[in-house]
Write a protein that holds these residues in place. Structure first.
Motif, PDB file in Angstrom:
ATOM      1  N   LEU A   1       0.790  -1.221  -0.060  1.00 14.37           N
ATOM      2  CA  LEU A   1      -0.070   0.035   0.034  1.00 14.37           C
ATOM      3  C   LEU A   1       0.953   1.377  -0.024  1.00 14.37           C
ATOM      4  N   GLY A   2       1.924   1.177   0.363  1.00 17.24           N
ATOM      5  CA  GLY A   2       2.946   2.451   0.544  1.00 17.24           C
ATOM      6  C   GLY A   2       3.167   2.796   1.987  1.00 17.24           C
ATOM      7  N   ASP A   3       4.122   3.513   2.168  1.00 16.05           N
ATOM      8  CA  ASP A   3       4.514   3.769   3.592  1.00 16.05           C
ATOM      9  C   ASP A   3       3.427   4.947   3.899  1.00 16.05           C
ATOM     10  N   LEU A   4       2.573   4.492   4.749  1.00 12.26           N
ATOM     11  CA  LEU A   4       1.622   5.353   5.011  1.00 12.26           C
ATOM     12  C   LEU A   4       1.635   5.660   6.809  1.00 12.26           C
ATOM     13  N   PRO A   5       1.225   6.704   7.145  1.00 10.68           N
ATOM     14  CA  PRO A   5       1.091   6.661   8.741  1.00 10.68           C
ATOM     15  C   PRO A   5      -0.092   5.819   9.299  1.00 10.68           C
ATOM     16  N   SER A   6      -0.979   5.655   8.433  1.00 10.55           N
ATOM     17  CA  SER A   6      -2.406   5.043   8.984  1.00 10.55           C
ATOM     18  C   SER A   6      -2.213   3.598   9.241  1.00 10.55           C
TER      19      SER A   6
ATOM     20  N   PHE B   1     -18.183   6.253  -2.769  1.00 10.43           N
ATOM     21  CA  PHE B   1     -17.140   5.324  -2.740  1.00 10.43           C
ATOM     22  C   PHE B   1     -15.810   5.752  -3.593  1.00 10.43           C
ATOM     23  N   VAL B   2     -16.176   6.277  -4.591  1.00  7.74           N
ATOM     24  CA  VAL B   2     -14.893   6.594  -5.298  1.00  7.74           C
ATOM     25  C   VAL B   2     -14.242   7.492  -4.449  1.00  7.74           C
ATOM     26  N   GLU B   3     -14.779   8.507  -3.816  1.00  7.12           N
ATOM     27  CA  GLU B   3     -13.999   9.643  -3.065  1.00  7.12           C
ATOM     28  C   GLU B   3     -13.304   8.645  -1.789  1.00  7.12           C
ATOM     29  N   GLU B   4     -13.860   7.539  -1.345  1.00  8.99           N
ATOM     30  CA  GLU B   4     -12.974   6.802  -0.333  1.00  8.99           C
ATOM     31  C   GLU B   4     -11.752   6.008  -0.870  1.00  8.99           C
ATOM     32  N   LEU B   5     -11.963   5.528  -2.259  1.00  7.96           N
ATOM     33  CA  LEU B   5     -10.698   5.115  -2.799  1.00  7.96           C
ATOM     34  C   LEU B   5      -9.696   6.074  -3.371  1.00  7.96           C
ATOM     35  N   PHE B   6     -10.058   7.429  -3.256  1.00  7.39           N
ATOM     36  CA  PHE B   6      -9.222   8.368  -3.858  1.00  7.39           C
ATOM     37  C   PHE B   6      -8.494   9.041  -2.743  1.00  7.39           C
ATOM     38  N   HIS B   7      -7.049   8.710  -2.305  1.00  6.30           N
ATOM     39  CA  HIS B   7      -6.249   9.367  -1.115  1.00  6.30           C
ATOM     40  C   HIS B   7      -7.080   9.118  -0.030  1.00  6.30           C
ATOM     41  N   GLY B   8      -7.588   7.727   0.341  1.00  7.52           N
ATOM     42  CA  GLY B   8      -8.155   7.626   1.639  1.00  7.52           C
ATOM     43  C   GLY B   8      -7.080   7.394   2.867  1.00  7.52           C
ATOM     44  N   ALA B   9      -7.638   6.732   3.833  1.00  7.44           N
ATOM     45  CA  ALA B   9      -6.494   6.510   4.883  1.00  7.44           C
ATOM     46  C   ALA B   9      -5.581   5.759   4.413  1.00  7.44           C
ATOM     47  N   TYR B  10      -5.924   4.762   3.599  1.00  5.77           N
ATOM     48  CA  TYR B  10      -4.966   3.494   3.324  1.00  5.77           C
ATOM     49  C   TYR B  10      -4.308   3.715   1.840  1.00  5.77           C
ATOM     50  N   GLY B  11      -4.371   5.063   1.439  1.00  8.99           N
ATOM     51  CA  GLY B  11      -3.802   5.116   0.066  1.00  8.99           C
ATOM     52  C   GLY B  11      -5.058   5.246  -0.969  1.00  8.99           C
ATOM     53  N   THR B  12      -4.361   5.340  -2.393  1.00  8.09           N
ATOM     54  CA  THR B  12      -5.452   5.152  -3.363  1.00  8.09           C
ATOM     55  C   THR B  12      -5.355   3.845  -3.846  1.00  8.09           C
TER      56      THR B  12
END
Length: 431
Positions: free
Chosen positions: A164-169, A281-292
């Motif tokens: 998912l990438g190095d995310l703070p969440s 749902f599209v909003e959630e997928l776009f830059h959500g807490a766990y990435g895009t």
């Protein structure tokens, strides 16, 4: 009886014979030929249906494999006892679209559920249905030894960073994974529990179910045994795509198929409510807490909804993390854009000079969803709304996946479209 057999033989195999014409004087040969052709075509379709069904639907193999590993103590999970000892998980209709990923509707604890299980390794070794393949050597291979919770936490965190990438969440997501592993709540993770959860994490859909739970637009993860898992039953709206049998759908013109889907679908205001949920749902997928995340198969078959017409994503298997899509496409050899395709419709441009795929997608999630909504919303839309709705949807479908356009422009278009639809239904019973 003998005469009947003789007559059947003549109809099936000798449509042009003089004997047939003599026995059936008023019957024209061309009609007999059509009957013969129809029987032949029908028999061939029945044969193809059952041969493809036996290839696609291998739920008995899946259950045999999982329960074999469970009884050997290799895997564990909250569902294992019900599945393998009590046999209270009922397998019903096969919904599989690929032999390696088994999908069934089912019943568990008086609830309708979806059962999902991968049998790639089992099929790869051409295992017989009565012999459990040695999948523990391939899939359930990590961890290789008993580890402490701390070590397993670090192992899981490293995997999620790579995926998912190095995310703070991510520590929060790791906590959810550990809670799922420790299903018996004994404050420790056994080797069998760790192997099972590690195998589950290889399924992108499971990651998404964990990352998006609580948002209301995806099914709940109800239980697992090894990498077999259960989710909520199939949303109602996804049945629109099943108006006709799957083999016949590609034979129909797209316009006719859409007309059939709209005919069996809900009234327009309910469709507008479903569309608002899809845009959220599209909003959630776009830059959500766990990435895009990218939607790589955007079809009406995935547009589901509850009894209250709240949107539910019917299938998450074709939704992929940005890191996975970019890793697959970046630097890939290509001659044309079609060579730069991940899944069904996540496509990047091809650099003709370097003959390599670029990293940015041609169409972002929002543009593909708006293209879908043009067919879903415009037919039957109120006359006072149709022109403005059509204009906004056309603007939306032209959005580019280039990084320079993604941030503010996409957010503005999405916000305006949601506001337009919500204004139309907010003061009515449909809200």
């Amino acid at each position: 009886m003998r005469r009947l057999r003789r007559l059947a033989h003549l109809v099936l195999f000798c449509p042009f014979s003089k004997g047939l014409q003599g026995r059936l004087p008023g019957l024209r040969v061309r009609y007999v030929f059509l009957v013969w052709l129809g029987i032949l075509a029908g028999s061939w379709m029945v044969y193809l249906h059952y041969s493809s069904y036996s290839e696609l639907c291998r739920g008995h193999v899946c259950q045999l494999v999982i329960c074999d590993q469970y009884h050997k103590g290799i895997i564990s999970g909250s569902l294992c006892r019900d599945l393998c000892d009590l046999h209270t998980v009922e397998w019903r209709t096969c919904l599989s679209s690929a032999p390696g990923q088994q999908v069934y509707s089912g019943l568990w604890q008086d609830k309708e559920v979806i059962i999902k299980c991968g049998i790639e390794e089992a099929l790869g070794t051409k295992a017989r249905s009565d012999v459990a393949p040695r999948r523990d050597l391939v899939l359930f291979d990590k961890p290789t030894r008993g580890t402490s919770i701390r070590e397993f936490r670090e192992m899981t965190l490293g995997f999620l960073k790579a995926t998912l990438g190095d995310l703070p969440s991510l520590p929060s997501l790791v906590g959810q994974v550990l809670a799922m592993a420790d299903f018996n709540e004994d404050s420790r993770v056994s080797l069998a529990e760790a192997k099972s959860v590690w195998a589950l994490l290889q399924r992108t859909e499971v990651l998404l179910l964990l990352a998006l739970q609580g948002k209301g637009h995806t099914s709940r993860l109800l239980g697992h045994c090894g990498d077999l898992y259960l989710t909520d039953g199939r949303p109602q709206g996804s049945a629109q795509a099943a108006v006709l049998p799957t083999p016949l759908q590609p034979l129909l013109p797209t316009a006719l198929l859409r007309a059939l889907q709209q005919w069996v679908g809900p009234a327009w205001p309910w469709r507008a409510k479903v569309a608002v949920g899809l845009l959220e749902f599209v909003e959630e997928l776009f830059h959500g807490a766990y990435g895009t995340f990218y939607m790589c198969e955007t079809t009406l078959a995935n547009v589901g909804y509850t009894e209250d017409f709240d949107f539910r994503m019917a299938d998450l298997q074709q939704v992929a993390p940005e890191a996975a899509v970019r890793g697959f496409l970046q630097g890939r050899r290509c001659e044309r854009s079609q060579d730069c395709t991940y899944g069904r419709d996540c496509r990047a441009p091809c650099d003709r000079l370097l003959r390599q795929c670029k990293g940015d997608l041609i169409q972002p999630n929002l543009a593909k969803v708006c293209e879908l909504l043009r067919a879903y919303l415009l037919p039957g839309a109120p006359a006072t709304l149709r022109a403005e709705l059509g204009r906004q949807l056309r603007t939306c479908t032209t959005l580019s996946g280039l990084a320079s356009q993604v941030e503010a422009h996409h957010a503005l278009v999405l916000s305006q479209l949601k506001a337009l639809l919500w204004k139309q239904i907010s003061q009515t019973k449909y809200s």
